[in-house]
Design a protein around this motif. Structure first.
Motif, PDB file in Angstrom:
ATOM      1  N   LEU A  14       0.822  -1.205   0.000  1.00  0.00           N
ATOM      2  CA  LEU A  14       0.000   0.000   0.000  1.00  0.00           C
ATOM      3  C   LEU A  14       0.862   1.265   0.000  1.00  0.00           C
ATOM      4  CD1 LEU A  14      -2.772  -1.031   2.565  1.00  0.00           C
ATOM      5  CD2 LEU A  14      -2.944  -0.985   0.063  1.00  0.00           C
ATOM      6  N   ALA A  18       0.927   4.038  -2.926  1.00  0.00           N
ATOM      7  CA  ALA A  18       0.622   5.443  -2.664  1.00  0.00           C
ATOM      8  C   ALA A  18       1.642   6.369  -3.319  1.00  0.00           C
ATOM      9  CB  ALA A  18       0.582   5.692  -1.159  1.00  0.00           C
ATOM     10  N   ALA A  86      -6.590   3.410  -5.186  1.00  0.00           N
ATOM     11  CA  ALA A  86      -6.745   3.822  -3.790  1.00  0.00           C
ATOM     12  C   ALA A  86      -5.808   2.964  -2.944  1.00  0.00           C
ATOM     13  CB  ALA A  86      -8.185   3.639  -3.341  1.00  0.00           C
ATOM     14  N   MET A  88      -5.384   1.507  -0.189  1.00  0.00           N
ATOM     15  CA  MET A  88      -6.025   1.074   1.049  1.00  0.00           C
ATOM     16  C   MET A  88      -6.740  -0.242   0.794  1.00  0.00           C
ATOM     17  SD  MET A  88      -9.282   3.722   1.053  1.00  0.00           S
ATOM     18  CE  MET A  88      -8.228   5.143   0.798  1.00  0.00           C
ATOM     19  N   HIS A  90     -10.229  -1.606   1.854  1.00  0.00           N
ATOM     20  CA  HIS A  90     -11.448  -1.000   2.393  1.00  0.00           C
ATOM     21  C   HIS A  90     -12.558  -2.040   2.414  1.00  0.00           C
ATOM     22  CE1 HIS A  90     -14.284   2.768   2.332  1.00  0.00           C
ATOM     23  NE2 HIS A  90     -14.688   1.845   3.185  1.00  0.00           N
ATOM     24  N   VAL A 107     -10.897   0.208   7.257  1.00  0.00           N
ATOM     25  CA  VAL A 107     -10.005   0.649   6.191  1.00  0.00           C
ATOM     26  C   VAL A 107      -8.550   0.535   6.652  1.00  0.00           C
ATOM     27  CG1 VAL A 107      -9.505   2.449   4.515  1.00  0.00           C
ATOM     28  CG2 VAL A 107     -11.788   2.313   5.533  1.00  0.00           C
ATOM     29  N   HIS A 109      -4.983   1.441   5.908  1.00  0.00           N
ATOM     30  CA  HIS A 109      -4.107   2.347   5.173  1.00  0.00           C
ATOM     31  C   HIS A 109      -2.659   1.870   5.347  1.00  0.00           C
ATOM     32  CE1 HIS A 109      -7.259   5.425   4.540  1.00  0.00           C
ATOM     33  NE2 HIS A 109      -7.685   5.093   5.747  1.00  0.00           N
ATOM     34  N   PRO A 110      -1.717   2.456   4.611  1.00  0.00           N
ATOM     35  CA  PRO A 110      -0.320   2.040   4.799  1.00  0.00           C
ATOM     36  C   PRO A 110       0.195   2.249   6.223  1.00  0.00           C
ATOM     37  CG  PRO A 110      -0.548   3.334   2.787  1.00  0.00           C
ATOM     38  CD  PRO A 110      -1.858   3.433   3.520  1.00  0.00           C
ATOM     39  N   ASP A 111      -0.381   3.226   6.949  1.00  0.00           N
ATOM     40  CA  ASP A 111       0.178   3.596   8.248  1.00  0.00           C
ATOM     41  C   ASP A 111      -0.842   3.684   9.382  1.00  0.00           C
ATOM     42  OD1 ASP A 111      -1.193   5.752   7.255  1.00  0.00           O
ATOM     43  OD2 ASP A 111       0.399   7.222   7.609  1.00  0.00           O
ATOM     44  N   ARG A 112      -2.081   3.241   9.142  1.00  0.00           N
ATOM     45  CA  ARG A 112      -3.096   3.352  10.189  1.00  0.00           C
ATOM     46  C   ARG A 112      -4.316   2.513   9.810  1.00  0.00           C
ATOM     47  NH1 ARG A 112      -3.411   7.330   6.625  1.00  0.00           N
ATOM     48  NH2 ARG A 112      -5.434   8.241   6.048  1.00  0.00           N
ATOM     49  N   GLU A 189      -9.644   6.558  13.769  1.00  0.00           N
ATOM     50  CA  GLU A 189      -8.500   5.834  13.236  1.00  0.00           C
ATOM     51  C   GLU A 189      -7.469   5.643  14.334  1.00  0.00           C
ATOM     52  OE1 GLU A 189      -7.343   8.313   9.961  1.00  0.00           O
ATOM     53  OE2 GLU A 189      -5.978   9.499  11.207  1.00  0.00           O
TER      54      GLU A 189
END
Length: 222
Positions: A14, A18, A86, A88, A90, A107, A109-112, A189
């Motif tokens: 991810l 990005a 995107a 992510m 999801h 969701v 994400h790369p960091d959360r 998040e």
């Protein structure tokens, strides 16, 4: 079968997507997409299925892209951002018969990890009914209690859609924001990606988040 957690290669995929976010890069890394994103997402949805059906209200976990797994390809037709993907993973766990307008969102994400629940874009009839329910003291108290459960795990109300109360409506300061909404959404998040996402504790961790938002979804389903 015991679910082992998401692959630890997923955040790297991810994060690189990005940065690169091009069709050439994506095609060159399709193996990682198929293994660490697509297969991983579908496996997670399948594993969540029994948990989604066990609680109230029941949620639908449909293990297919376009079902509970949102596509990685972005619809850029009406967006100034023309990035094709995107970055992510999801998941949408919808209330039965509600498509994706009412449900729980998870969701990666790369960091959360993002999470939240509610009903996006109330139509005219649904909005009128929501406002009627909010003005009933018992129904409003039930909604605020449900929101408090979600807030306990870090979710917060989205900003109200309207700057002022609708014409002819009155409310106390502590709940007037409810009447200024056209969507009913709480989301939050984590600070960083929880390590438990990548271990056998993944389902338990996600189930805690889902359980905290179920009262809100139950209120919306009534």
């Amino acid at each position: 079968m015991r679910y082992p957690g998401l692959p630890r290669a997923l955040p790297r995929f991810l994060a690189e997507l990005a940065v690169e976010n091009s069709r050439d890069w994506f095609e060159a890394h399709r193996d990682a997409y198929e293994r660490d994103w697509k297969a991983a997402g579908l496996d997670l949805i399948a594993a969540l299925g029994p948990l989604c059906q066990a609680g109230e209200p029941r949620l639908e976990a449909v293990p297919r892209i376009g079902g509970s797994l949102k596509r990685i390809q972005r619809d850029t037709r009406f967006s100034a951002d023309k990035a094709p993907y995107a970055p992510m993973l999801h998941l949408v766990l919808a209330l039965p018969g509600a498509e994706k307008h009412r449900g729980m969102h998870l969701v990666v994400h790369p960091d959360r990890l993002g999470f939240g629940a509610g009903h996006y874009g109330l139509g005219p009839q649904a909005l009128a009914r929501f406002r009627d329910r909010v003005q009933d003291p018992e129904d409003r108290a039930a909604l605020l209690a449900a929101a408090a459960r979600a807030e306990a795990v870090g979710s917060r109300w989205d900003a109200p859609d309207l700057k002022r109360l609708p014409k002819g409506m009155e409310a106390e300061a502590d709940w007037e924001h409810l009447l200024r909404r056209k969507s009913v959404i709480l989301r939050g998040e984590t600070a960083g990606l929880p390590d438990w996402l990548f271990t056998a504790d993944c389902l338990a961790g996600l189930d805690r988040l889902i359980a905290a938002h179920r009262p809100l979804l139950g209120w919306l389903a009534r």
